[in-house]
Enzyme design. Structure first.
Site, PDB file in Angstrom:
ATOM      1  CB  CYS A 205      -0.314  -0.745   4.387  1.00  0.00           C
ATOM      2  SG  CYS A 205      -0.601  -2.225   3.108  1.00  0.00           S
ATOM      3  CG  ASP A 258       2.234 -14.343  10.717  1.00  0.00           C
ATOM      4  OD1 ASP A 258       2.635 -15.482  11.134  1.00  0.00           O
ATOM      5  OD2 ASP A 258       1.807 -13.570  11.467  1.00  0.00           O
ATOM      6  CD  GLU A 263      -5.527 -14.736   9.574  1.00  0.00           C
ATOM      7  OE1 GLU A 263      -4.611 -14.511   8.821  1.00  0.00           O
ATOM      8  OE2 GLU A 263      -5.517 -14.287  10.795  1.00  0.00           O
ATOM      9  CG  HIS A 295      -2.499 -13.717  12.690  1.00  0.00           C
ATOM     10  ND1 HIS A 295      -3.505 -13.035  11.993  1.00  0.00           N
ATOM     11  CD2 HIS A 295      -1.929 -12.525  13.331  1.00  0.00           C
ATOM     12  CE1 HIS A 295      -3.356 -11.816  12.104  1.00  0.00           C
ATOM     13  NE2 HIS A 295      -2.594 -11.653  12.996  1.00  0.00           N
TER      14      HIS A 295
HETATM   15  P1  NAI Z   1       0.680   1.681  11.941  1.00  0.00           P
HETATM   16  O1  NAI Z   1      -0.718   2.467  12.069  1.00  0.00           O
HETATM   17  O2  NAI Z   1       1.719   2.286  12.776  1.00  0.00           O
HETATM   18  O3  NAI Z   1       1.124   1.820  10.371  1.00  0.00           O
HETATM   19  C1  NAI Z   1       0.449   1.394   9.156  1.00  0.00           C
HETATM   20  C2  NAI Z   1       0.798   2.358   8.234  1.00  0.00           C
HETATM   21  O4  NAI Z   1       0.200   2.099   6.764  1.00  0.00           O
HETATM   22  C3  NAI Z   1       0.843   3.992   8.515  1.00  0.00           C
HETATM   23  O5  NAI Z   1       1.990   4.470   8.120  1.00  0.00           O
HETATM   24  C4  NAI Z   1      -0.286   4.351   7.554  1.00  0.00           C
HETATM   25  O6  NAI Z   1      -0.148   5.774   6.772  1.00  0.00           O
HETATM   26  C5  NAI Z   1      -0.120   3.394   6.327  1.00  0.00           C
HETATM   27  N1  NAI Z   1      -1.003   3.217   5.314  1.00  0.00           N
HETATM   28  C6  NAI Z   1      -2.379   3.446   5.425  1.00  0.00           C
HETATM   29  N2  NAI Z   1      -2.951   3.159   4.478  1.00  0.00           N
HETATM   30  C7  NAI Z   1      -2.297   3.008   3.463  1.00  0.00           C
HETATM   31  C8  NAI Z   1      -2.252   2.712   1.920  1.00  0.00           C
HETATM   32  N3  NAI Z   1      -3.424   2.955   1.317  1.00  0.00           N
HETATM   33  N4  NAI Z   1      -1.185   2.444   1.343  1.00  0.00           N
HETATM   34  C9  NAI Z   1       0.057   2.357   2.263  1.00  0.00           C
HETATM   35  N5  NAI Z   1       0.282   2.662   3.231  1.00  0.00           N
HETATM   36  C10 NAI Z   1      -0.766   2.822   3.980  1.00  0.00           C
HETATM   37  O7  NAI Z   1       0.487   0.062  12.097  1.00  0.00           O
HETATM   38  P2  NAI Z   1       1.361  -0.927  12.615  1.00  0.00           P
HETATM   39  O8  NAI Z   1       1.283  -0.894  14.087  1.00  0.00           O
HETATM   40  O9  NAI Z   1       2.681  -0.637  11.962  1.00  0.00           O
HETATM   41  O10 NAI Z   1       0.903  -2.429  11.942  1.00  0.00           O
HETATM   42  C11 NAI Z   1       0.697  -2.625  10.537  1.00  0.00           C
HETATM   43  C12 NAI Z   1      -0.170  -3.724  10.245  1.00  0.00           C
HETATM   44  O11 NAI Z   1       0.330  -4.809  10.814  1.00  0.00           O
HETATM   45  C13 NAI Z   1      -1.501  -3.656  10.901  1.00  0.00           C
HETATM   46  O12 NAI Z   1      -2.596  -3.001  10.291  1.00  0.00           O
HETATM   47  C14 NAI Z   1      -1.958  -5.019  11.024  1.00  0.00           C
HETATM   48  O13 NAI Z   1      -2.672  -5.216  10.089  1.00  0.00           O
HETATM   49  C15 NAI Z   1      -0.646  -5.851  10.998  1.00  0.00           C
HETATM   50  N6  NAI Z   1      -0.355  -6.506  12.016  1.00  0.00           N
HETATM   51  C16 NAI Z   1       0.025  -7.903  12.178  1.00  0.00           C
HETATM   52  C17 NAI Z   1       0.360  -8.837  13.089  1.00  0.00           C
HETATM   53  C18 NAI Z   1       0.636 -10.123  13.246  1.00  0.00           C
HETATM   54  O14 NAI Z   1       0.643 -10.816  14.110  1.00  0.00           O
HETATM   55  N7  NAI Z   1       0.822 -10.779  12.128  1.00  0.00           N
HETATM   56  C19 NAI Z   1       0.287  -7.877  14.484  1.00  0.00           C
HETATM   57  C20 NAI Z   1       0.234  -6.718  14.519  1.00  0.00           C
HETATM   58  C21 NAI Z   1      -0.112  -6.065  13.423  1.00  0.00           C
END
Ligand code: NAI
Length: 344
Positions: A205, A258, A263, A295
């Protein structure tokens, strides 16, 4: 068009140079992060391009606005480092909503397998011709319950991977995805039940007020003894001190991170010749059942290409038409879905 590119790393340049050359965007790379002290470097540019650990707070927004810079192009999905409310009416915030959910979801599974099958230990042992199996016992993923918090793009790919391993999925999302719950191998549930019944918990999330420290002392108390915590989303989803206590008390069986709350001070840099100032991070890394990557979940060839192409397209499209589907509404949604009429 000239864009000041902050927190530039050597792996960023080839893909951004290529997409920039194709679409007429010139990137000037700065190794420093964007913050109140460095914002002056953006003077004379048409926009700034930033990543996860750059700071776009109210003072940075105001200074960019004063300098006549109207574009903040995030080359990532998350935007918790941008003061969106303050940006409204001053700068347009563009992002890359998805570049490779597979990169992050696959890295999450790589961390999980490495941890529970002790691959990180085996790698070091066999290099030293130590072929002993003492202390290497893992457990099967098949039939285990994984709790997935956040069932967006990355969470859903991770769920597919887990189903391939024959795992049961308990999902929690503030906005559940239609058609995902099959009443059998994938079920939406309450956050409390997810904590109580999951053998493994994976965070997918965004970082918001609701999700800050979603893993803390209270939630860990509800978890099964031996729970495995996976965080490839944002560091502040986990209270690192509570996690450390959970590991010391054996409540948490393993953790794979990660991302880390502090960080920005360490990740992406070489501290190998230094004394690490962060005691919690150092203690976590010293644990045999904790794996930390800095990360890097996003870091695949495919993701880098997609990030560069989408970021450059966003900048060009916005500059030409004043619109871009990847512009963020001040509430954090996309401009296309904006119901408030307050994207800019
Ligand atoms: P997304 O926007 O497609 O999905 C996020 C989901 O979290 C949505 O379904 C949303 O409804 C849900 N959400 C929002 N508020 C919430 C809450 N209070 N409780 C539970 N669920 C909730 O985003 P995506 O592309 O799946 O990315 C998720 C996260 O991954 C990003 O926010 C980012 O922080 C992280 N990320 C990490 C990366 C890395 O290299 N480690 C790279 C890309 C993203």
């Amino acid at each position: 068009m000239k864009i000041a590119f902050f927190d530039a790393k050597p792996y960023d340049k080839p893909s951004f140079d290529k997409s920039g050359a194709e679409l007429g965007v010139e990137y000037k790379y700065f190794e420093t992060k964007l913050n109140e002290d460095t914002v002056e470097l953006a003077s004379g540019f048409d926009g700034v391009c930033v990543f996860v650990n750059d700071t776009v707070n109210a003072r940075v927004v105001d200074r960019l606005h004063e300098m006549g810079i109207g574009i903040v192009a995030l080359r990532c999905a998350g935007f918790n480092n941008v003061d969106m409310a303050h940006a409204y009416g001053k700068v347009h915030v563009l992002r890359v909503p998805a570049y490779s959910p597979y990169a992050v979801a696959e890295h999450t599974m790589a961390l999980l397998l490495t941890s529970i099958r002790r691959i990180h230990k085996a790698y070091i042992r066999t290099r030293d011709f130590n072929f002993s199996l003492a202390g290497m016992t893992g457990f099967d993923l098949h039939s285990k319950t994984v709790g997935v918090i956040g069932t967006g793009r990355i969470g859903r790919v991770f769920i597919d991977i887990c189903r391939g391993f024959g795992m049961k999925v308990l999902a929690y999302d503030k906005y559940p995805a239609e058609g995902l719950d099959n009443g059998d191998t994938v079920k939406y549930t309450s956050l409390d039940r997810l904590f109580e019944q999951s053998d493994i918990i994976s965070l997918h999330c965004p970082l918001t007020e609701d999700t800050y420290h979603i893993i803390d002392e209270k939630s860990l108390a509800k978890c099964k003894r031996g729970v495995v915590i996976l965080n490839t989303s944002r560091g502040a989803l986990v209270d690192a001190e509570a996690l450390l206590e959970g590991i010391k008390s054996r409540k948490v069986g393993a953790a794979c991170l990660d991302v880390y709350e502090e960080e920005a001070d360490f990740f992406f840099q070489d501290f190998s010749g230094h004394i690490l100032e962060d005691d919690v991070l150092a203690r976590l890394i010293s644990m045999p059942n904790v794996i930390v990557t800095s990360h890097q979940a996003f870091l695949t060839e495919e993701a880098l290409t997609n990030i560069a192409e989408t970021t450059t397209n966003n900048i060009v499209e916005f500059t030409r038409s004043g619109k871009c589907p990847n512009e963020l509404c001040y509430r954090g949604g996309s401009a296309e879905d904006c119901k408030s009429g307050k994207c800019f």
